[in-house]
Motif scaffolding. Sequence first.
Motif, PDB file in Angstrom:
ATOM      1  N   ALA A 150       1.853   1.650  -3.699  1.00 33.55           N
ATOM      2  CA  ALA A 150       1.108   1.671  -4.637  1.00 33.55           C
ATOM      3  C   ALA A 150       0.903   2.965  -5.643  1.00 33.55           C
ATOM      4  O   ALA A 150       0.565   2.875  -6.605  1.00 33.55           O
ATOM      5  CB  ALA A 150      -0.090   1.227  -4.316  1.00 33.55           C
ATOM      6  N   PRO A 151       0.665   3.963  -4.767  1.00 29.29           N
ATOM      7  CA  PRO A 151       0.229   5.244  -5.375  1.00 29.29           C
ATOM      8  C   PRO A 151       1.440   5.728  -6.482  1.00 29.29           C
ATOM      9  O   PRO A 151       1.072   6.408  -7.335  1.00 29.29           O
ATOM     10  CB  PRO A 151       0.242   6.303  -4.234  1.00 29.29           C
ATOM     11  CG  PRO A 151       0.186   5.651  -2.958  1.00 29.29           C
ATOM     12  CD  PRO A 151       0.658   4.143  -3.341  1.00 29.29           C
TER      13      PRO A 151
ATOM     14  N   ARG B  63       0.968  -1.214  -0.080  1.00 25.11           N
ATOM     15  CA  ARG B  63      -0.145   0.079  -0.093  1.00 25.11           C
ATOM     16  C   ARG B  63       1.027   1.403  -0.142  1.00 25.11           C
ATOM     17  O   ARG B  63       0.366   2.127  -0.396  1.00 25.11           O
ATOM     18  CB  ARG B  63      -1.052   0.074   1.112  1.00 25.11           C
ATOM     19  CG  ARG B  63      -2.143  -0.853   1.132  1.00 25.11           C
ATOM     20  CD  ARG B  63      -3.161  -0.304   1.813  1.00 25.11           C
ATOM     21  NE  ARG B  63      -4.604  -0.907   1.391  1.00 25.11           N
ATOM     22  CZ  ARG B  63      -5.263  -1.540   2.077  1.00 25.11           C
ATOM     23  NH1 ARG B  63      -5.058  -1.856   3.305  1.00 25.11           N
ATOM     24  NH2 ARG B  63      -6.609  -2.051   1.693  1.00 25.11           N
TER      25      ARG B  63
ATOM     26  N   MET C 257       0.827   3.936  -9.795  1.00 25.77           N
ATOM     27  CA  MET C 257      -0.570   4.070 -10.266  1.00 25.77           C
ATOM     28  C   MET C 257      -0.600   4.665 -11.725  1.00 25.77           C
ATOM     29  O   MET C 257       0.230   5.553 -12.151  1.00 25.77           O
ATOM     30  CB  MET C 257      -1.673   4.637  -9.495  1.00 25.77           C
ATOM     31  CG  MET C 257      -1.420   6.042  -8.888  1.00 25.77           C
ATOM     32  SD  MET C 257      -2.651   6.582  -7.744  1.00 25.77           S
ATOM     33  CE  MET C 257      -2.425   8.180  -7.569  1.00 25.77           C
ATOM     34  N   PRO C 258      -1.538   4.191 -12.611  1.00 24.96           N
ATOM     35  CA  PRO C 258      -1.704   4.817 -14.103  1.00 24.96           C
ATOM     36  C   PRO C 258      -1.398   6.151 -14.432  1.00 24.96           C
ATOM     37  O   PRO C 258      -0.484   6.770 -14.823  1.00 24.96           O
ATOM     38  CB  PRO C 258      -2.936   4.506 -14.684  1.00 24.96           C
ATOM     39  CG  PRO C 258      -3.267   3.180 -13.904  1.00 24.96           C
ATOM     40  CD  PRO C 258      -2.785   3.429 -12.377  1.00 24.96           C
ATOM     41  N   LYS C 259      -2.163   7.081 -13.465  1.00 24.63           N
ATOM     42  CA  LYS C 259      -2.098   8.639 -13.491  1.00 24.63           C
ATOM     43  C   LYS C 259      -0.723   9.212 -13.232  1.00 24.63           C
ATOM     44  O   LYS C 259      -0.136  10.005 -13.785  1.00 24.63           O
ATOM     45  CB  LYS C 259      -3.093   9.338 -13.048  1.00 24.63           C
ATOM     46  CG  LYS C 259      -3.147   9.270 -11.474  1.00 24.63           C
ATOM     47  CD  LYS C 259      -4.420  10.112 -10.940  1.00 24.63           C
ATOM     48  CE  LYS C 259      -4.904   9.762  -9.632  1.00 24.63           C
ATOM     49  NZ  LYS C 259      -6.137  10.540  -9.242  1.00 24.63           N
TER      50      LYS C 259
ATOM     51  N   HIS D  50       1.986  -0.800 -15.183  1.00 19.26           N
ATOM     52  CA  HIS D  50       1.706   0.399 -16.085  1.00 19.26           C
ATOM     53  C   HIS D  50       3.157   1.052 -16.418  1.00 19.26           C
ATOM     54  O   HIS D  50       3.219   1.547 -17.529  1.00 19.26           O
ATOM     55  CB  HIS D  50       0.849   1.336 -15.057  1.00 19.26           C
ATOM     56  CG  HIS D  50      -0.273   0.792 -14.626  1.00 19.26           C
ATOM     57  ND1 HIS D  50      -1.490   0.027 -15.251  1.00 19.26           N
ATOM     58  CD2 HIS D  50      -0.518   0.732 -13.105  1.00 19.26           C
ATOM     59  CE1 HIS D  50      -2.189  -0.427 -14.374  1.00 19.26           C
ATOM     60  NE2 HIS D  50      -1.538  -0.098 -13.143  1.00 19.26           N
TER      61      HIS D  50
END
Lengths: 67, 401
Positions: free
Chosen positions: B106-107, B103, B110-112, B354
């Motif tokens: 994870a950010p 966790r 992430m895709p963006k 990604h």
Amino acid sequence: MRISADPGKCLGTGNCALVAPDVFDQDDEDGTVTLLRAEPPGERLAAVRRAVLQCPSGAIRLTEQAG
Amino acid sequence: MTTDAQTLPLYPWTDRNRECPLDPPPEFTQLRASLRLPYVDMKNGHKAWLVTRYEDVRAVLRDARFSANHDRPGFPQMGPVDRAVRPGTFAHMDPPDHTRLRRILAPEFMPKRVEALRPRIQQIVDELIDQLGNTAHHVDLVESLALPLPSRVICEMLGVPYKDHQFFQDHTRNLMSQATSGTASNSSFEELMSYLDRLVTLKAHEPGEDILSRLGDRVHDGTITHREAVGMAILLLFAGHETTANMLGLVILALLKHPVQLAQLRADPSLISGTIEESLRYLTIIHTGIVRIATEDVTIGGQLIRAGEGLILALASANRDDGVFGDPDIFDIHRDASSHATFAYGIHMCIGAHLARAELQIAALSLIQRLPELRLAVPFDQVPFRHDMFIYGVHSLPVAW
């Protein structure tokens, strides 16, 4: 269709946001799922099904309504 | 006759498919069609059930009764020697430790967040291709582009100061090199661990906007330990470097081997996303598979797996399952390959997926656009493939233009 998303189960992988960015977004801080539209239009069904399939943690659920 | 008295088939098979080194071993085709799951001898003391069908592989990976915890007794590790799980190696843990560590990262992946990195990835690719042009029109693409690209990207994401990039690159290069002696690569590992250890400490006091700073924050607030932070950093380095590097070499090779599709891609760059997904499916570089252990009795593919038994999930086989992919042994950049098993499924699904896509899309497209005369500088059958490595690829890719 009706979608529910549980940020508690979410691992922030982002497959949903990749597959259907108009329906799913992610929190900037921790990456957990933000549901943009709980009841998107019918033509988004295939994309939403794919998002559910690719969710690694089962955080997204889909209820498909008849008719 | 007991199981012990039988001779189990050995796995993995030592060479990839001899007909075409871009295909998985032909044994998988028969196994997918068979009604039984083979129990195999992993040549290192472990035995495991070999899962070859797409639906069975997915079922295992999504089922919490199958554990990824490498410390469990009897866990079917793939390597020659069993290793204890190092702090921070969340890929080899179960919830709740896995969850706590993943966790945090994870950010960042992430895709963006990856989209925002694209311009920087493009710059790095452009610089590396600029440097290619300075040599005599033929190079080893692995050495000149495929290895440095992911290394530089992860360097920046981690927050390695620019002045230390060369040190970092050199030692990372040593770790990944086939040619490095055992001593040299152990010493590079120690150097990197020690360096990352100091950097995590530094970032805890002077945080920036990078991954190591984020890890430093979490050490500071007690979510993770310092050792876990260092372990996570080295995991990202390992996981994100050799994989992407090997994929890039193979993607270029696959495109060169399919010139009609290469021309289509050049003419229509919007095909790059589909091209990379198909490449991920067709090439499946984690070619011997990934491993799990059952924590309860579960039936998979008609086979009862008992608690404590190991499983090998043959991702390369799942990706050639004709129940899922029509004409699966054909490389077709126009097909929808997005349900491929290359990044696996479930809670351990590749965190860098990604990022890998972005790096591969940008590098492959830039290369073929800037070098329209790109061709192999050796015959295809002389390209050296990494048959005996856990991560498949080519040792070198001599090209000319």
